[in-house]
Enzyme design. Sequence first.
Site, PDB file in Angstrom:
ATOM      1  CG  HIS A   1      35.427 -85.481  56.212  1.00  0.00           C
ATOM      2  ND1 HIS A   1      35.980 -86.041  57.169  1.00  0.00           N
ATOM      3  CD2 HIS A   1      35.540 -84.324  55.969  1.00  0.00           C
ATOM      4  CE1 HIS A   1      36.991 -85.275  57.402  1.00  0.00           C
ATOM      5  NE2 HIS A   1      36.676 -84.093  56.700  1.00  0.00           N
TER       6      HIS A   1
ATOM      7  CE  LYS B   1      37.149 -80.461  58.700  1.00  0.00           C
ATOM      8  NZ  LYS B   1      38.431 -80.526  57.832  1.00  0.00           N
TER       9      LYS B   1
ATOM     10  CE  LYS C   1      11.381 -61.430  40.653  1.00  0.00           C
ATOM     11  NZ  LYS C   1      11.241 -60.462  39.489  1.00  0.00           N
TER      12      LYS C   1
ATOM     13  CG  ASP D   1      11.734 -56.338  39.625  1.00  0.00           C
ATOM     14  OD1 ASP D   1      13.034 -55.971  40.059  1.00  0.00           O
ATOM     15  OD2 ASP D   1      11.449 -57.591  39.812  1.00  0.00           O
TER      16      ASP D   1
HETATM   17  P1  NAP Z   1      10.005 -64.277  31.858  1.00  0.00           P
HETATM   18  O1  NAP Z   1       9.017 -64.007  32.737  1.00  0.00           O
HETATM   19  O2  NAP Z   1      10.547 -65.703  31.568  1.00  0.00           O
HETATM   20  O3  NAP Z   1       9.456 -63.635  30.238  1.00  0.00           O
HETATM   21  C1  NAP Z   1      10.375 -63.617  29.286  1.00  0.00           C
HETATM   22  C2  NAP Z   1       9.783 -62.863  28.139  1.00  0.00           C
HETATM   23  O4  NAP Z   1      10.666 -62.919  26.867  1.00  0.00           O
HETATM   24  C3  NAP Z   1       8.372 -63.311  27.663  1.00  0.00           C
HETATM   25  O5  NAP Z   1       7.556 -62.410  27.215  1.00  0.00           O
HETATM   26  C4  NAP Z   1       9.018 -64.305  26.422  1.00  0.00           C
HETATM   27  O6  NAP Z   1       8.182 -64.413  25.451  1.00  0.00           O
HETATM   28  C5  NAP Z   1      10.352 -63.460  25.818  1.00  0.00           C
HETATM   29  N1  NAP Z   1      11.362 -64.263  24.981  1.00  0.00           N
HETATM   30  C6  NAP Z   1      12.136 -64.929  25.605  1.00  0.00           C
HETATM   31  N2  NAP Z   1      13.033 -65.494  24.828  1.00  0.00           N
HETATM   32  C7  NAP Z   1      12.304 -64.913  23.539  1.00  0.00           C
HETATM   33  C8  NAP Z   1      12.728 -65.066  21.994  1.00  0.00           C
HETATM   34  N3  NAP Z   1      13.902 -65.870  21.790  1.00  0.00           N
HETATM   35  N4  NAP Z   1      11.939 -64.768  21.061  1.00  0.00           N
HETATM   36  C9  NAP Z   1      10.930 -63.675  21.603  1.00  0.00           C
HETATM   37  N5  NAP Z   1      10.668 -63.570  22.789  1.00  0.00           N
HETATM   38  C10 NAP Z   1      11.258 -64.278  23.546  1.00  0.00           C
HETATM   39  O7  NAP Z   1      11.121 -63.279  32.065  1.00  0.00           O
HETATM   40  P2  NAP Z   1      11.215 -62.069  33.033  1.00  0.00           P
HETATM   41  O8  NAP Z   1      11.435 -62.477  34.329  1.00  0.00           O
HETATM   42  O9  NAP Z   1       9.843 -61.148  32.608  1.00  0.00           O
HETATM   43  O10 NAP Z   1      12.707 -61.008  32.408  1.00  0.00           O
HETATM   44  C11 NAP Z   1      12.669 -60.720  31.291  1.00  0.00           C
HETATM   45  C12 NAP Z   1      13.777 -60.046  30.923  1.00  0.00           C
HETATM   46  O11 NAP Z   1      13.967 -58.882  32.085  1.00  0.00           O
HETATM   47  C13 NAP Z   1      15.105 -60.774  31.251  1.00  0.00           C
HETATM   48  O12 NAP Z   1      15.730 -61.221  30.373  1.00  0.00           O
HETATM   49  C14 NAP Z   1      16.056 -59.848  31.998  1.00  0.00           C
HETATM   50  O13 NAP Z   1      17.005 -59.615  31.033  1.00  0.00           O
HETATM   51  C15 NAP Z   1      15.393 -58.631  32.317  1.00  0.00           C
HETATM   52  N6  NAP Z   1      15.597 -58.206  33.729  1.00  0.00           N
HETATM   53  C16 NAP Z   1      16.160 -57.026  33.864  1.00  0.00           C
HETATM   54  C17 NAP Z   1      16.112 -56.614  35.459  1.00  0.00           C
HETATM   55  C18 NAP Z   1      17.107 -55.512  35.777  1.00  0.00           C
HETATM   56  O14 NAP Z   1      17.066 -55.185  36.814  1.00  0.00           O
HETATM   57  N7  NAP Z   1      17.209 -54.706  34.824  1.00  0.00           N
HETATM   58  C19 NAP Z   1      15.640 -57.494  36.451  1.00  0.00           C
HETATM   59  C20 NAP Z   1      14.651 -58.619  36.130  1.00  0.00           C
HETATM   60  C21 NAP Z   1      14.887 -59.119  34.759  1.00  0.00           C
HETATM   61  P3  NAP Z   1       6.910 -65.750  25.388  1.00  0.00           P
HETATM   62  O15 NAP Z   1       5.828 -65.514  26.424  1.00  0.00           O
HETATM   63  O16 NAP Z   1       6.624 -66.010  23.854  1.00  0.00           O
HETATM   64  O17 NAP Z   1       7.834 -66.966  25.967  1.00  0.00           O
END
Ligand code: NAP
Length: 495
Positions: free
Chosen positions: A102, A128, A279, A325
């Site tokens: 180990h 092992k 991504k 997506d």
């Molecule tokens: P991301 O690239 O990190 O973007 C986050 C976004 O949320 C930005 O526009 C950010 O604004 C804003 N934000 C975060 N916290 C905030 C706050 N406290 N007040 C105001 N604005 C805020 O994330 P993403 O990958 O686009 O994902 C966004 C959301 O999509 C996730 O939270 C998740 O719930 C959802 N999602 C859903 C699926 C599904 O299959 N249903 C899949 C993936 C993601 P700023 O630019 O000002 O930072």
Amino acid sequence: MFELRTDYLEDLTPEMAISVLKDVREAAGAEVPVIVTCRDGREGGAIDYPETLRIAVLLAALGAGAQFVDVEYANFVKPDVRHKIEVQLAWNATCRLVLSAHDFNGTFDDLDRLYREIRAAHPQAVPKLVYTARHINDCFAALDLLHGCEGDAIVLCMGEAGLISRLLARKLGGLVTFASLDEASGTAPGQVTIGQFKDLYRHDSIDAETELFGVIADPVGHSLSPVIHNACFAEQLMNRLYLPLLVQGGRDELFAFLDGLQARPWLAFRGFSITIPHKHSLLEYVRTQGGNVEPLAEQIGAANTLILGSPATSHESQPAAYNTDYAGALDAITAAMGITRDGFCDMSIAVVGAGGVSRALVAGFTDAGAQVTIYNRTVERAEQLAADFGCAHAGLDALASLDARLVVNCTSIGMHPDVDHSPVPQEVLKPDMAVFDTVYNPAETLLLKQARAAGAQTIDGIAMFVNQAMAQFHLFTGAPGNPTLMRQVVLDSLR
Ligand code: NAP
């Protein structure tokens, strides 16, 4: 098979070990093999018992008919230990020796040499070798050894990054893998429970032919993708397994991981869901391999699905990247609103957020001819996204005068544990609106609750999650998944 870790027993004596062995036999049935171990404290033993006691316990277990006893190789090479063990083994021909090594800190200096030394020391023994993977790429040496070695062997990696070595041991012919009885009773870092092994990771149906899929992410523990894809594989009796793949680091580590998988076709990895933070790097990887990137994924600048070639896509010898997506979200909306994508043409759509998901949806909406306004906390980000796709933009305060046919939340506002917040003021929600929240935990966010109360049509994030997974499942297998099962599995997991 059970492993009886006698080093966990307080006030251990050889008689106590035999008594517990007898209890295990009676409870499990005499035909269930038992490995008796009394681990040296230097190799992870729970209570640091002296060597004389540990060897006495193992000799007693041998004499009592344990099917396996585990001795540390480092101790076995001591002439007196070796002599005692070999004499007792000669009297108990049905018992096999496991010779273990180990490393709780990292990888062995030379895994292959250590394996050969152990084989040479006692050819009938089961070698092992267990070391700590600091990164998933550290697992390749273990997988290679298991794949290439002849005869029974156990080769595993500890730690969260070592998970695939545990889950793939059966596929690669490892004699055993180790699971804990429950979350609280693990005996090594990174062990999963027997329930997860059997139910989630389909252990009883894995064989050498099993094709592999997985979600590449960091962190990955929260991902629901393994539950939904494995549930669908099981339902359709497919010899396929979907794994969480923790790939830490950035572009270089991702490239090394994917190169490592491609160099080992016997692993039969066919497809991946790719998420934060990889991504964007995925597109670059596929381009450097001369593979195909779906045009809209190219425009979005991110992909979430990688196919390495499978029966479903056998025309593709090169890697191919897709973005499911945007299609998942658009299909969730069109299905709920009873329209086709053409129905987005000239529709006024408010997209809240300017991150990765927002970018994918904005690309899809503008591609269909919608009139999109992007609202974001960081206005410069909204401005940049709007410029890329020819949309309007504003800050979040402008939502106070919102008027749109469709409102989409692409921020994390309202996501667990922030469940008491909504990005959109309640007063602007109207009955003629459709409101879609990408957040899927909880299924009904405050935004959706308030929209429902205002008489608006609501669409939840689970619909998007299931749709994108459905699209991936089709790319992975060429067969349709079961959206009802997927939705149920997601709801059960969130509960
Ligand atoms: P991301 O690239 O990190 O973007 C986050 C976004 O949320 C930005 O526009 C950010 O604004 C804003 N934000 C975060 N916290 C905030 C706050 N406290 N007040 C105001 N604005 C805020 O994330 P993403 O990958 O686009 O994902 C966004 C959301 O999509 C996730 O939270 C998740 O719930 C959802 N999602 C859903 C699926 C599904 O299959 N249903 C899949 C993936 C993601 P700023 O630019 O000002 O930072």
